[in-house]
Design an enzyme around this catalytic site. Sequence first.
Site, PDB file in Angstrom:
ATOM      1  N   CYS A  89       0.849  -1.189   0.000  1.00  0.00           N
ATOM      2  CA  CYS A  89       0.000   0.000   0.000  1.00  0.00           C
ATOM      3  C   CYS A  89       0.881   1.234   0.000  1.00  0.00           C
ATOM      4  CB  CYS A  89      -0.869   0.065   1.251  1.00  0.00           C
ATOM      5  SG  CYS A  89      -1.973  -1.332   1.435  1.00  0.00           S
ATOM      6  N   GLY A  93       1.461  -2.283   5.410  1.00  0.00           N
ATOM      7  CA  GLY A  93       2.182  -3.379   6.063  1.00  0.00           C
ATOM      8  C   GLY A  93       1.233  -4.468   6.512  1.00  0.00           C
TER       9      GLY A  93
END
Length: 467
Positions: free
Chosen positions: A9, A112
């Site tokens: 992301c 993450g």
Amino acid sequence: MKRKLNEECGVFGIYCQDHVAVAPLTYLGLFALQHRGQESSGMAVSDGTQLRLHKGSDLVPKVFSDEILEELKGHAAIGHVRYSTSDTNLPENAQPLAVDSAFGQVALAHNGNLVNSAELRQQLARSGAVFNTTTDTELIVHLMAQQGGSLEDALVKTAQKLTGAFALVVLAKDKLIGVRDPFGFRPLVLGARLDGYILASESCALTNLGAEVIREIEPGEMVIIEQGGVRFRRYAEEKREAFCAFEYVYFARPDSNLLGQNVHQVRKRIGAALWHEAPVDADIVIAAPDSGTPAAMGFAEASGLPFEIGLLKNRYIGRTFSGPSRELRELGVRIKLNPIEAVIKDQRIVIIDDSIVRGTTSAKIVRLLKETGAKEVHMYAACPPYRYPCCYGIDTSKEDLVAAKYDLEEIRRLIGADTLRFLSVEGLVGAIGLPKERLCLACFNGDYPLVGACCDCEKGEGAENGQ
Ligand code: AMP
Ligand code: SF4
């Protein structure tokens, strides 16, 4: 394959002087990070009294019209782009997530993957938490809401309960906070403009917005940006730093610097290292566009072989083209990637791709080159074999990894190349130019900096395999 490969992301945060409208700047920042996620985009904006949120399952320009940006009034914001797993690409999983809490309205975005999420989910469910999404991010939001004290203290206590990879941006009415996990798996960098501060996954989003890079947030560190300026707070001892080496190989944009190393130059050094490790008799060097291009340039420079454009990528295809019939699907491959016959025919070709993960892309490319008349195809991967699944934000499962199942010769035969070469782990570390101890290389060597109950990592043999 039931899951997509990538769960990377991009996060963004901005805090400016009161008169600055930050929604358009956040839009541009997210646009600069679009390569890190194309499935959903979102932002939360604060005008000092309230937060406004908008997000959707699409690319940044599709999610945010001028009218929507106009409505997102305020001088501080966070944003997120997400490339989710296919089974979790639900609109409610798009970020940022916003809650009304004891600290007022708070929005949070995360890059993450936690390795203790199952445990945290159970604990939170036992304490009565109700979940609306399947993301780790919601766990962080719940944990934060359960802590007492100030928002900053609550985030410290929350971060201390998380195990895994997290680069967070958090927005309250009056402040922007950034947090990086104690291993520093995922990047987060701070920059300044004349009128405020910016946090982003990559420096390209700062420089695109005319900001100067101040520095990366350190592993185990938090940065608090508010009216009075910027403060740093260490909430955990840095463990063993473990910055993701795959950021250099594939994820990051070439115009970003990570830990002081320019990504384009690292990739060029990777190409040169490939030549020095495995020289070959060939006529030209080409790249699998675009991510193989810098490494192919480095290979050409080191070898003296001419660098050529042999495959042309259509830049306007955002998503995989999947037509209803076989013929259309095959044409779809051509539309995405078209060979230049005049360059390829009768040539002995070195082709460089950034990585070989499932092996399907390389097989298609080799076939395309051979069908176009290439005399020999020597396939080089600009990283070591990707053998072990990643638990820290890249959604790879062991069954999908071609190098986990087959040896070098078997992969060569599967993809149909005349030769197949991977970079060694040492070659990669040398090209990155940082001490090995500062990097995560787990997907290449099975040496997991942090073992959790998240996936197959406990089964990683931990062997250093090189080739
Ligand atoms: P394949 O070997 O078919 O899985 O494709 C590898 C190609 O996909 C490489 O050329 C990369 O450009 C790209 N790639 C590598 N890692 C990822 C990832 N985690 N998600 C999406 N694409 C990736
Ligand atoms: Fe990056 Fe590989 Fe480590 Fe995952 S396992 S964080 S992809 S280097």
